[in-house]
Write a protein that holds these residues in place. Structure first.
Motif, PDB file in Angstrom:
ATOM      1  N   ALA A 145      -0.708   0.293 -11.788  1.00  0.00           N
ATOM      2  CA  ALA A 145      -0.088  -0.998 -11.451  1.00  0.00           C
ATOM      3  C   ALA A 145      -1.006  -1.769 -10.516  1.00  0.00           C
ATOM      4  CB  ALA A 145       1.276  -0.792 -10.813  1.00  0.00           C
ATOM      5  N   ARG A 146      -0.887  -3.102 -10.596  1.00  0.00           N
ATOM      6  CA  ARG A 146      -1.695  -3.972  -9.736  1.00  0.00           C
ATOM      7  C   ARG A 146      -0.780  -5.054  -9.142  1.00  0.00           C
ATOM      8  NH1 ARG A 146      -5.217  -6.060 -13.351  1.00  0.00           N
ATOM      9  NH2 ARG A 146      -6.851  -4.528 -12.876  1.00  0.00           N
ATOM     10  N   PHE A 147      -0.868  -5.199  -7.807  1.00  0.00           N
ATOM     11  CA  PHE A 147      -0.144  -6.271  -7.114  1.00  0.00           C
ATOM     12  C   PHE A 147      -1.176  -7.222  -6.515  1.00  0.00           C
ATOM     13  CE2 PHE A 147       3.106  -3.110  -7.464  1.00  0.00           C
ATOM     14  CZ  PHE A 147       4.295  -3.818  -7.543  1.00  0.00           C
ATOM     15  N   VAL A 148      -1.028  -8.518  -6.803  1.00  0.00           N
ATOM     16  CA  VAL A 148      -1.992  -9.531  -6.380  1.00  0.00           C
ATOM     17  C   VAL A 148      -1.296 -10.500  -5.418  1.00  0.00           C
ATOM     18  CG1 VAL A 148      -3.613 -11.324  -7.120  1.00  0.00           C
ATOM     19  CG2 VAL A 148      -3.145  -9.355  -8.609  1.00  0.00           C
ATOM     20  N   VAL A 149      -1.944 -10.732  -4.269  1.00  0.00           N
ATOM     21  CA  VAL A 149      -1.447 -11.693  -3.273  1.00  0.00           C
ATOM     22  C   VAL A 149      -2.494 -12.795  -3.118  1.00  0.00           C
ATOM     23  CG1 VAL A 149      -0.743 -12.060  -0.877  1.00  0.00           C
ATOM     24  CG2 VAL A 149      -0.119  -9.938  -2.062  1.00  0.00           C
ATOM     25  N   ILE A 182       0.840  -1.214   0.000  1.00  0.00           N
ATOM     26  CA  ILE A 182       0.000   0.000   0.000  1.00  0.00           C
ATOM     27  C   ILE A 182       0.868   1.254   0.000  1.00  0.00           C
ATOM     28  CG2 ILE A 182      -1.714   1.282   1.304  1.00  0.00           C
ATOM     29  CD1 ILE A 182      -2.832  -1.407   2.272  1.00  0.00           C
ATOM     30  N   THR A 183       1.925   1.265   0.791  1.00  0.00           N
ATOM     31  CA  THR A 183       2.805   2.450   0.819  1.00  0.00           C
ATOM     32  C   THR A 183       3.529   2.624  -0.506  1.00  0.00           C
ATOM     33  OG1 THR A 183       4.526   1.080   1.848  1.00  0.00           O
ATOM     34  CG2 THR A 183       3.131   2.389   3.305  1.00  0.00           C
ATOM     35  N   ASN A 184       3.906   1.495  -1.150  1.00  0.00           N
ATOM     36  CA  ASN A 184       4.526   1.606  -2.482  1.00  0.00           C
ATOM     37  C   ASN A 184       3.547   2.202  -3.480  1.00  0.00           C
ATOM     38  OD1 ASN A 184       7.090   0.714  -1.993  1.00  0.00           O
ATOM     39  ND2 ASN A 184       6.713  -1.402  -2.600  1.00  0.00           N
ATOM     40  N   ALA A 185       2.304   1.717  -3.451  1.00  0.00           N
ATOM     41  CA  ALA A 185       1.303   2.250  -4.375  1.00  0.00           C
ATOM     42  C   ALA A 185       1.084   3.739  -4.134  1.00  0.00           C
ATOM     43  CB  ALA A 185      -0.006   1.471  -4.217  1.00  0.00           C
ATOM     44  N   THR A 186       1.011   4.132  -2.882  1.00  0.00           N
ATOM     45  CA  THR A 186       0.804   5.552  -2.557  1.00  0.00           C
ATOM     46  C   THR A 186       1.987   6.409  -3.005  1.00  0.00           C
ATOM     47  OG1 THR A 186      -0.529   4.876  -0.638  1.00  0.00           O
ATOM     48  CG2 THR A 186       0.262   7.149  -0.681  1.00  0.00           C
ATOM     49  N   VAL A 188      -7.731 -16.993  -0.950  1.00  0.00           N
ATOM     50  CA  VAL A 188      -8.235 -15.631  -0.845  1.00  0.00           C
ATOM     51  C   VAL A 188      -7.263 -14.728  -1.594  1.00  0.00           C
ATOM     52  CG1 VAL A 188      -7.060 -15.305   1.379  1.00  0.00           C
ATOM     53  CG2 VAL A 188      -8.917 -13.764   0.717  1.00  0.00           C
ATOM     54  N   LEU A 189      -7.805 -13.829  -2.414  1.00  0.00           N
ATOM     55  CA  LEU A 189      -6.997 -12.894  -3.186  1.00  0.00           C
ATOM     56  C   LEU A 189      -7.136 -11.502  -2.596  1.00  0.00           C
ATOM     57  CD1 LEU A 189      -7.816 -13.961  -6.875  1.00  0.00           C
ATOM     58  CD2 LEU A 189      -5.890 -14.663  -5.451  1.00  0.00           C
ATOM     59  N   VAL A 190      -5.993 -10.874  -2.353  1.00  0.00           N
ATOM     60  CA  VAL A 190      -5.952  -9.480  -1.883  1.00  0.00           C
ATOM     61  C   VAL A 190      -5.198  -8.683  -2.941  1.00  0.00           C
ATOM     62  CG1 VAL A 190      -5.254  -7.914  -0.062  1.00  0.00           C
ATOM     63  CG2 VAL A 190      -5.965 -10.249   0.513  1.00  0.00           C
ATOM     64  N   VAL A 191      -5.844  -7.643  -3.484  1.00  0.00           N
ATOM     65  CA  VAL A 191      -5.290  -6.896  -4.607  1.00  0.00           C
ATOM     66  C   VAL A 191      -5.112  -5.437  -4.196  1.00  0.00           C
ATOM     67  CG1 VAL A 191      -5.602  -6.233  -7.017  1.00  0.00           C
ATOM     68  CG2 VAL A 191      -6.463  -8.451  -6.199  1.00  0.00           C
ATOM     69  N   VAL A 192      -3.936  -4.883  -4.541  1.00  0.00           N
ATOM     70  CA  VAL A 192      -3.638  -3.461  -4.309  1.00  0.00           C
ATOM     71  C   VAL A 192      -3.393  -2.829  -5.673  1.00  0.00           C
ATOM     72  CG1 VAL A 192      -2.094  -1.805  -3.221  1.00  0.00           C
ATOM     73  CG2 VAL A 192      -2.641  -3.961  -2.054  1.00  0.00           C
ATOM     74  N   GLU A 193      -4.240  -1.844  -6.045  1.00  0.00           N
ATOM     75  CA  GLU A 193      -4.151  -1.182  -7.349  1.00  0.00           C
ATOM     76  C   GLU A 193      -3.917   0.314  -7.157  1.00  0.00           C
ATOM     77  OE1 GLU A 193      -7.346  -4.042  -9.750  1.00  0.00           O
ATOM     78  OE2 GLU A 193      -7.981  -2.095  -8.918  1.00  0.00           O
ATOM     79  N   ASP A 194      -3.258   0.900  -8.147  1.00  0.00           N
ATOM     80  CA  ASP A 194      -3.070   2.350  -8.120  1.00  0.00           C
ATOM     81  C   ASP A 194      -3.210   2.897  -9.536  1.00  0.00           C
ATOM     82  OD1 ASP A 194      -0.340   2.744  -9.461  1.00  0.00           O
ATOM     83  OD2 ASP A 194       0.176   1.306  -7.889  1.00  0.00           O
ATOM     84  N   THR A 195      -3.387   4.199  -9.622  1.00  0.00           N
ATOM     85  CA  THR A 195      -3.510   4.862 -10.933  1.00  0.00           C
ATOM     86  C   THR A 195      -2.245   5.630 -11.269  1.00  0.00           C
ATOM     87  OG1 THR A 195      -4.550   6.786  -9.869  1.00  0.00           O
ATOM     88  CG2 THR A 195      -6.009   5.055 -10.714  1.00  0.00           C
ATOM     89  N   GLY A 196      -1.119   5.122 -10.761  1.00  0.00           N
ATOM     90  CA  GLY A 196       0.169   5.761 -11.024  1.00  0.00           C
ATOM     91  C   GLY A 196       0.673   5.454 -12.413  1.00  0.00           C
ATOM     92  N   PRO A 197       1.970   5.646 -12.634  1.00  0.00           N
ATOM     93  CA  PRO A 197       2.536   5.479 -13.987  1.00  0.00           C
ATOM     94  C   PRO A 197       2.643   4.030 -14.441  1.00  0.00           C
ATOM     95  CG  PRO A 197       4.265   5.961 -12.420  1.00  0.00           C
ATOM     96  CD  PRO A 197       2.980   6.099 -11.663  1.00  0.00           C
TER      97      PRO A 197
END
Length: 555
Positions: free
Chosen positions: A547-551, A450-454, A474-483
Motif C-alpha cells: 500500500a502507498r499513502f501520499v501526502v 508510518i505506524t499503520n504501515a508497520t 512537497v510530496l511525502v510518501v509512505v509505502e509498505d510491502t504488506g497485503p
C-alpha cells in the motif's frame, strides 16, 4: 430591475413570498438604506445647483456684456456730438435747451431702457432723453426673453434670493436716486478725459449701470455724455435665466428620486430578503416552532456584491448544515462503536455467573479487559477527533523544516519497525524544505501513516518513507510491502471508524487515525490519498505488492 436575478418563489420561505407581494415603492420609506440613497443623491444635486446659482456665471456674463455695450454706446454718442462740432459751436454746450443737441439725441436710435444726459463743463444738463416717448423696435422685441415662470420655480427663486441676501452682496447699494443724480458722481472723472463706469443697486435692490464719457474739441473736454440704465433690467434677465436652471433642477429632482427609488429597490429589497430569511430561520429554531432549515434566496445570478453575498451566505448555511449532519452522523457512529464493546462486556459479565471452571472465568476476564482497553482507546480517540476542529482554528501556524521533522520521526519509528523485523527505508532530501503549518499536528499525521504501515507488515517486510519537492508542493510518501488495500476500500479508509485489519488485530484500533490525518492535511490546504502498489500499472487485476499513502502539502 431589482428582482431580475431573484430565484423563484418556490425557493424561498412563504413569509418572504408574502413580503414580496406586498412590497411597493412606498414601502421603501421604511428602509433606512433606501432613505440614505435618496437623501445623498438629492444632496449631491442640491449642492450642484446651489454652486451654479452661487457662482452665477450667467449674471456675470450679462453684466460684462451690458457694461461693454453701455460704454460703447456712450462713446458712439460722444463721437456723434464731436462730429457735429465743426457745424455747431462749442459754446452750444454752455446753455441748456439747445435745440440742435436735443434734435441730435432725438435722431439717435436709443433703447428705451437707457437714459442719456448731456452735461456741459459746469455740470448743467443741456440735453436729455428723459421724458421722451420710447421708440418701438420690433427686431429687438423679438429677442426679449419671456420673464414668466412657474409657481414652483418662482418659489425656489424667491427662496434663493432670500438665501443669497443673507450671504451678502459685494455690490454697492445706492440710495434711491434718479438717473441724473446717479451719473453726476461720474462728471469729474469724465471732464478729466476718462470714461468712467459704475454699477450697484438702488434702494429697491435693482441693478443699475451708469457710464460717463467726455465730448472733446481739439483734445479739450467741452461736455459729457452720461448714460444710465433702468433699475432691475439685468435682474429680470438673470431671473429668467435662473428660472430656466430651476426648471431643470425640478425635473432633475424628480428624475433623481425616481432613479434613487429604482436603485434602492435593487439594493434594499434583496438585502431585506436575505436578512428576513436568516431571521426567520433563527426565530423558528429558537422558539422550536416548526423548525426547518434556513433557505437563503438565490441571488447568485446578480453580477454584483449582493450576488456574491447571497452565494456566500448560501455556502455558509450549507457548510453549517453539513457540519451539523456530520456531527449527527459522528454521534451515531460513536454510539454504534461504543455499543459493540459494551455488548461484548455485557455478554462476558452475564456468562461469568454461569462459568464453572477457572479457565472459563480467566478467558471471560481477558475478554472484559480487552473490551475495557478498547473502550478507553475509543473514548480517547473520539475526544481527540471532536476537539480537532476547534484546536486547528486556535493554534497559530508557523514556518518549520518538514524534512527535519520527518528525520526525527523516522529515527524513533524505525527502531520500532526493526524490533518487529520490518526493514525501514528513508529517502528524503538533505536540504531543508520549509512550509507554513502546525508542526505537531502534521507530525501526528506521519506517525499515524508510518505506524499503520508497520502494523500491516510482518517479519521480512519493509516500510519506505520518501519525499520530493514538486513545483510549489512537497510530496511525502509512505509505502509498505504488506497485503495492500482492497480496491473497494481505497475510498473508505479515510472514513471515521472504518477499519480493514487482520482478525488478530481486531479491537486494537478505533478507525479514527486516517480520518484525523485527512482532516489535518486538508486544514493545511493539502491532499492525501491511498493507492496500491502493483507490478505494473497496465494490469490492475494483479495482486498488490503493498500500500502507498501520499501526502501533498503546499510550500
Amino acid at each position: 430591475m431589482g428582482e431580475d436575478w431573484t430565484a423563484s418563489d418556490d425557493a424561498v420561505e412563504a413569509e418572504i413570498q408574502s413580503r414580496r407581494r406586498k412590497r411597493t415603492f412606498v414601502s421603501l420609506n421604511r428602509s433606512p438604506l433606501a432613505r440614505k440613497i435618496i437623501t445623498f443623491n438629492l444632496l449631491a444635486l442640491i449642492v450642484l445647483v446651489a454652486g451654479v446659482l452661487f457662482l452665477n456665471p450667467f449674471r456675470d456674463s450679462l453684466v460684462i456684456q451690458r457694461q461693454a455695450g453701455l460704454v460703447t454706446e456712450a462713446e458712439l454718442i460722444a463721437d456723434v456730438f464731436e462730429a457735429q462740432l465743426p457745424v455747431a459751436r462749442a459754446e452750444d454746450f454752455s446753455e441748456p435747451g439747445n435745440q440742435a443737441l436735443e434734435d441730435t439725441l432725438t435722431g439717435l436710435d436709443i433703447s428705451a431702457d437707457v437714459e442719456v444726459y448731456v452735461f456741459n463743463t459746469s455740470g448743467t444738463v443741456v440735453a436729455t432723453t428723459r421724458g421722451n416717448p420710447a421708440k418701438r423696435n420690433v427686431a429687438l422685441e423679438a429677442l426679449q426673453n419671456d420673464p414668466t415662470g412657474t409657481l414652483i420655480t418662482g418659489f425656489l427663486n424667491s427662496v434663493w434670493a432670500s438665501i443669497s441676501g443673507v450671504l451678502g452682496s459685494t455690490e454697492v447699494v445706492l440710495p434711491n436716486l434718479d438717473g441724473e443724480k446717479e451719473v453726476r458722481s461720474l462728471l469729474d472723472a469724465a471732464l478729466a478725459g476718462e470714461t468712467t463706469l459704475i454699477d450697484g443697486q438702488d434702494g429697491t435692490g435693482g441693478s443699475i449701470f451708469s457710464v460717463a464719457t467726455p465730448i472733446e474739441a481739439g483734445g479739450v473736454p467741452i461736455g459729457v455724455v452720461a448714460l444710465t440704465t433702468v433699475a432691475g433690467q439685468i435682474d429680470m434677465l438673470v431671473r429668467a435665466e435662473r428660472e430656466q436652471v430651476l426648471q431643470m433642477f425640478v425635473i432633475a429632482i424628480l428624475v433623481s428620486i425616481g432613479l434613487s427609488l429604482v436603485l434602492a429597490s435593487t439594493i434594499a429589497n434583496p438585502l431585506s430578503d436575505l436578512a428576513a430569511a436568516a431571521e426567520l430561520g433563527r426565530d423558528k429554531n429558537v422558539r422550536k416552532m416548526s423548525p426547518s432549515r434556513v433557505r437563503i434566496p438565490d441571488l447568485t445570478g446578480r453580477p454584483d456584491e449582493i450576488g456574491r453575498l447571497s452565494g456566500a451566505m448560501r455556502g455558509m448555511v450549507s457548510a453549517l448544515y453539513e457540519r451539523i449532519d456530520a456531527n449527527e452522523q459522528f454521534a451515531a457512529d460513536v454510539a454504534h462503536e461504543i455499543k459493540n464493546p459494551l455488548a461484548s462486556m455485557r455478554s462476558a459479565v452475564g456468562t461469568m455467573h454461569v462459568a464453572k471452571t477457572v479457565e472459563q472465568r480467566e478467558r471471560l476476564l481477558e475478554v472484559i479487559e480487552h473490551d475495557v482497553r478498547r473502550l478507553d482507546r475509543l473514548v480517547s480517540d473520539i475526544s481527540n477527533a471532536s476537539r480537532l476542529d476547534s484546536e486547528l482554528v486556535k493554534e497559530d501556524e508557523e514556518p518549520f523544516d518538514l524534512m527535519k521533522m520527518i528525520n526525527n520521526l523516522t529515527e524513533y519509528l524505525g527502531q520500532q519497525a526493526a524490533e518487529k523485523g520490518v526493514e525501514f527505508i528513508k529517502d528524503v532530501p538533505k536540504e531543508p524544505i520549509v512550509i507554513q503549518g502546525l508542526e505537531a499536528r502534521l507530525a501526528q499525521v506521519f506517525v499515524n501513516l508510518i505506524t499503520n504501515a508497520t502494523s500491516f507488515c510482518e517479519d521480512g517486510d519493509a516500510v519506505r518513507v520518501w519525499a520530493r519537492r514538486r513545483d510549489n508542493r512537497v510530496l511525502v510518501v509512505v509505502e509498505d510491502t504488506g497485503p495492500g488495500i482492497p480496491d473497494q476500500a481505497l475510498n473508505k479508509v479515510f472514513n471515521r471508524f472504518y477499519s480493514e485489519r487482520p482478525e488478530q488485530q481486531f479491537g486494537n484500533h478505533s478507525g479514527l487515525g486516517l480520518a484525523i490525518s485527512k482532516q489535518i492535511v486538508e486544514a493545511h490546504g493539502g491532499v492525501i490519498w491511498a493507492e496500491n502498489i502493483r507490478p505494473t500499472d497496465a494490469d490492475l487485476t494483479s495482486e498488490p505488492l503493498g500500500a502507498r499513502f501520499v501526502v501533498g502539502l503546499p510550500t
